[in-house]
Design an enzyme around this catalytic site. Structure first.
Site, mmCIF file in Angstrom:
data_model
loop_
_atom_site.group_PDB
_atom_site.id
_atom_site.type_symbol
_atom_site.label_atom_id
_atom_site.label_comp_id
_atom_site.label_asym_id
_atom_site.label_seq_id
_atom_site.Cartn_x
_atom_site.Cartn_y
_atom_site.Cartn_z
ATOM 1 N N LYS A 195 6.038 12.721 -16.587
ATOM 2 C CA LYS A 195 5.913 14.069 -16.037
ATOM 3 C C LYS A 195 4.767 14.816 -16.735
ATOM 4 C CE LYS A 195 10.749 14.774 -14.613
ATOM 5 N NZ LYS A 195 11.964 15.561 -14.716
ATOM 6 N N GLU A 249 17.268 3.531 -15.823
ATOM 7 C CA GLU A 249 16.951 4.778 -16.526
ATOM 8 C C GLU A 249 17.991 5.007 -17.629
ATOM 9 O OE1 GLU A 249 14.783 8.079 -14.340
ATOM 10 O OE2 GLU A 249 16.635 9.117 -14.804
ATOM 11 N N HIS A 271 16.982 -15.156 3.216
ATOM 12 C CA HIS A 271 15.752 -15.722 3.783
ATOM 13 C C HIS A 271 14.532 -15.265 3.016
ATOM 14 C CE1 HIS A 271 17.754 -17.484 7.286
ATOM 15 N NE2 HIS A 271 18.605 -16.468 7.122
ATOM 16 N N GLY A 313 20.798 13.498 -13.927
ATOM 17 C CA GLY A 313 20.256 13.409 -12.571
ATOM 18 C C GLY A 313 20.788 12.206 -11.815
ATOM 19 N N ARG A 314 20.819 11.059 -12.480
ATOM 20 C CA ARG A 314 21.233 9.817 -11.802
ATOM 21 C C ARG A 314 22.747 9.729 -11.652
ATOM 22 N NH1 ARG A 314 18.818 9.346 -16.577
ATOM 23 N NH2 ARG A 314 19.869 8.403 -18.357
ATOM 24 N N LYS A 366 17.399 19.272 -10.388
ATOM 25 C CA LYS A 366 18.215 19.733 -11.514
ATOM 26 C C LYS A 366 17.436 20.763 -12.336
ATOM 27 C CE LYS A 366 20.364 18.033 -15.736
ATOM 28 N NZ LYS A 366 20.766 16.890 -16.547
ATOM 29 N N GLU A 402 6.751 16.746 -8.198
ATOM 30 C CA GLU A 402 6.845 16.201 -6.833
ATOM 31 C C GLU A 402 7.658 17.131 -5.941
ATOM 32 O OE1 GLU A 402 7.391 14.585 -9.614
ATOM 33 O OE2 GLU A 402 6.655 12.511 -9.523
#
Ligand code: F6P
Length: 557
Positions: free
Chosen positions: A521, A366, A397, A280-281, A208, A214
């Site tokens: 960041k 977030e 399990h 973003g999410r 964005k 990263e």
């Protein structure tokens, strides 16, 4: 923008407090006394059949939760969101992910711009590009068709695309594969490119802001991998022009910052934009979903968007008492506020949804992992429960023990579909039926438990009886859809977006900023020189960090 209403000061909260004090969970009795309970507590939203009856609620609690939504103004804030008001107060932005899936014939003018028209302009560009890649009209620099699309992004620019790609695997065109690189751990890009052919690989750099460390680092590594590979095989020559030509055929970008895309060296012609009013999410249904669109095709992508929209319409137009996302959000508030629930399990009984919980972790945590309200005052209750989960029956399990017999209330959403993607038989046994039997049995066991007398009746030795008793009254919501289609995946995402929204409004939170993550960041940028050997920068770190960095330096092979 109106101030948040402190939920704890409302008459509905006082009523819930009173009801909780008197409430003794007994789902066995609730079902025994009310044969209509399942029907009365079941709702539908688009294709989603949502059974709330195994939750720790009765009519009075539900009525008080509905009142709470009204008294804190959930419907008003929802309307403000849909209308494009700047409800993301701390970033002074509209919140318009719902416009990303609005049909072409709708109009929504915000600040003089028809955002729906803008959305469809970009969608058309994404669709045209996807068609070209899928048909082989888009080729790499040596003329070969693209076989692998690598999405480079992180957070919302990764988790949504990877989750949806995995969920819709049966819809992926044969001969096309997507991969996803997110982590700045160099292993991620190395492993994901190791066996690829640069001539048939296309990278989508999804960011964005186009500033994320990263993503930009991984994009540069990918560009170097591409050019090294193409040059080593003699496919392209040395020099900037050859590099530019190769990058133009093997890199596209998705961003709100098209100037930064160009500065990176990607032709803006090959970039797909979106807008700062998409968090973003909340962005998998924007151009951030380009990798998914290439994989499943524009028609399926449009169906995916239509699924979101169907739940948006339900959320927008349905009264609180029937409104599935609102009710689920209110139930979460009930458990967090009155049962001290600290986490929430999401348990998909659909293997293709194996990344759904990971996706929801960003969406929910977030959004609502915050301690101040949108007017800057502290929140007045606990907020932001931990979301987690794994697909059933794997989770059974592993951690279901804690859900069945642990000391904490862990509300759980069980999600499944009637028709499996792969209808396999084990001899005469339909394996989907075995699978769903687990879903139904687990939700029943969590609700109704097993009494000491029932355990004794099985011939259990008295000393072991307590360990084998299940208290029951462990709340679950069951969500079933006909099949895991693109539309249903869109519906599920929109459902949880609006659940998150509802909780945020009750708590008075701005669910659309993420200042906590922004700090990370900046911090990494400050520490990087110290890690690289800058003694002055190292001296500025705390003693623990200095020692850790020295250990790293001494042991780095
Ligand atoms: O993790 C923080 C965050 O800002 C997320 O909200 C976002 O999804 C992610 O970083 C990636 O950001 P971008 O898409 O700008 O690279």
């Amino acid at each position: 923008m109106s101030d948040p209403v402190d939920a704890t000061t409302t008459p509905a909260w006082a009523r819930l407090t009173e009801l909780r004090a008197a409430y003794e969970p007994d789902l066995r009795a609730a079902f025994a006394q009310d044969p209509d309970r399942a029907a009365r507590f079941t709702r539908t939203a688009a294709d989603l059949y949502v059974d709330l009856s195994k939750n720790l609620v009765d009519d009075d609690v539900l009525a008080a939760l509905v009142d709470l939504a009204d008294q804190v103004g959930v419907p008003q804030r929802r309307d403000a969101m849909f209308a494009g008001e700047r409800i993301n107060v701390t970033e002074n932005r509209s919140v318009l992910h719902t416009a990303l899936r609005a049909p072409r014939n709708e109009t929504l003018v915000v600040d003089g711009t028809d955002v729906v028209a803008d959305v469809h302009k970009v969608l058309d560009k994404v669709y045209a590009f996807s068609d070209k890649v899928r048909s082989g009209a888009w080729v790499g620099v040596t003329g070969k068709r693209i076989e692998t699309v690598v999405n480079i992004g992180i957070g919302g620019s990764d988790l949504g695309p990877v989750m949806v790609y995995e969920a819709l695997k049966p819809y992926v065109q044969e001969g096309l594969t997507c991969r996803f690189v997110s982590n700045i751990d160099p292993t991620d890009v190395a492993v994901n490119t190791a066996d690829l052919d640069p001539e048939t690989t296309l990278f989508i750099v999804a960011s964005k802001t186009f500033t994320t460390l990263e993503t930009l680092t991984n994009a540069r590594l990918a560009r170097a991998w591409l050019l090294d590979g193409l040059r080593a095989s003699g496919a392209v020559g040395e020099g900037d022009d050859a590099a530019r030509a190769a990058v133009a055929k093997h890199f596209v970008a998705v961003s709100t910052a098209l100037d930064k895309v160009e500065a990176f060296g990607i032709d803006p012609e090959n970039a797909f934009g979106f807008w700062d009013w998409v968090g973003g999410r909340y962005s998998v249904d924007s151009a951030i979903g380009t990798s998914v669109c290439v994989a499943i095709g524009p028609e399926n992508f449009a169906a995916f968007l239509a699924g979101f929209h169907a739940v948006d319409v339900h959320f927008r137009d349905t009264p609180v008492a029937q409104n599935v996302p609102m009710l689920m959000g209110l139930l979460n508030v009930w458990y967090d506020g009155f049962f001290d629930a600290q986490s929430h399990a999401v348990l998909p009984y659909a293997q293709y949804l194996h990344r759904f919980a990971a996706y929801l972790q960003q969406l929910t945590m977030e959004s609502n992992g915050k301690g101040v309200r949108w007017d800057g005052t502290p929140v007045t209750t606990d907020t932001g429960e931990v979301f987690w989960g794994e697909p059933g029956t794997n989770g059974q399990h592993a951690f279901y023990q804690l859900i069945h017999q642990g000391t904490r209330v862990i509300p759980a959403d069980f999600i499944t579909v009637a028709t499996p993607a792969h209808p396999l038989k084990d001899g005469e046994t339909d394996v989907q039926e075995l699978f769903l039997a687990n879903f139904f049995a687990q939700t029943a066991a969590l609700a109704f438990g097993k009494t000491a007398d029932e355990v004794r009746a099985e011939g259990t030795a008295e000393a072991i009886v307590p360990a084998r008793v299940f208290t029951g009254n462990r709340p679950t919501t069951s969500i079933i859809a006909p099949a895991l289609t693109p539309s249903v995946v869109g519906q599920l995402i929109a459902l949880y977006e609006h659940i998150t929204f509802t909780q945020g409004v009750v708590w008075g939170i701005d669910s659309f900023d993420q200042w906590g993550v922004e700090l990370g960041k900046q911090l990494a940028q400050q520490v990087t020189p110290a890690v690289g050997g800058d003694e002055e920068a190292l001296a500025k770190q705390d003693a623990s960090t200095q020692a850790l960095i020295r250990y790293y330096r001494e042991h780095r092979a």
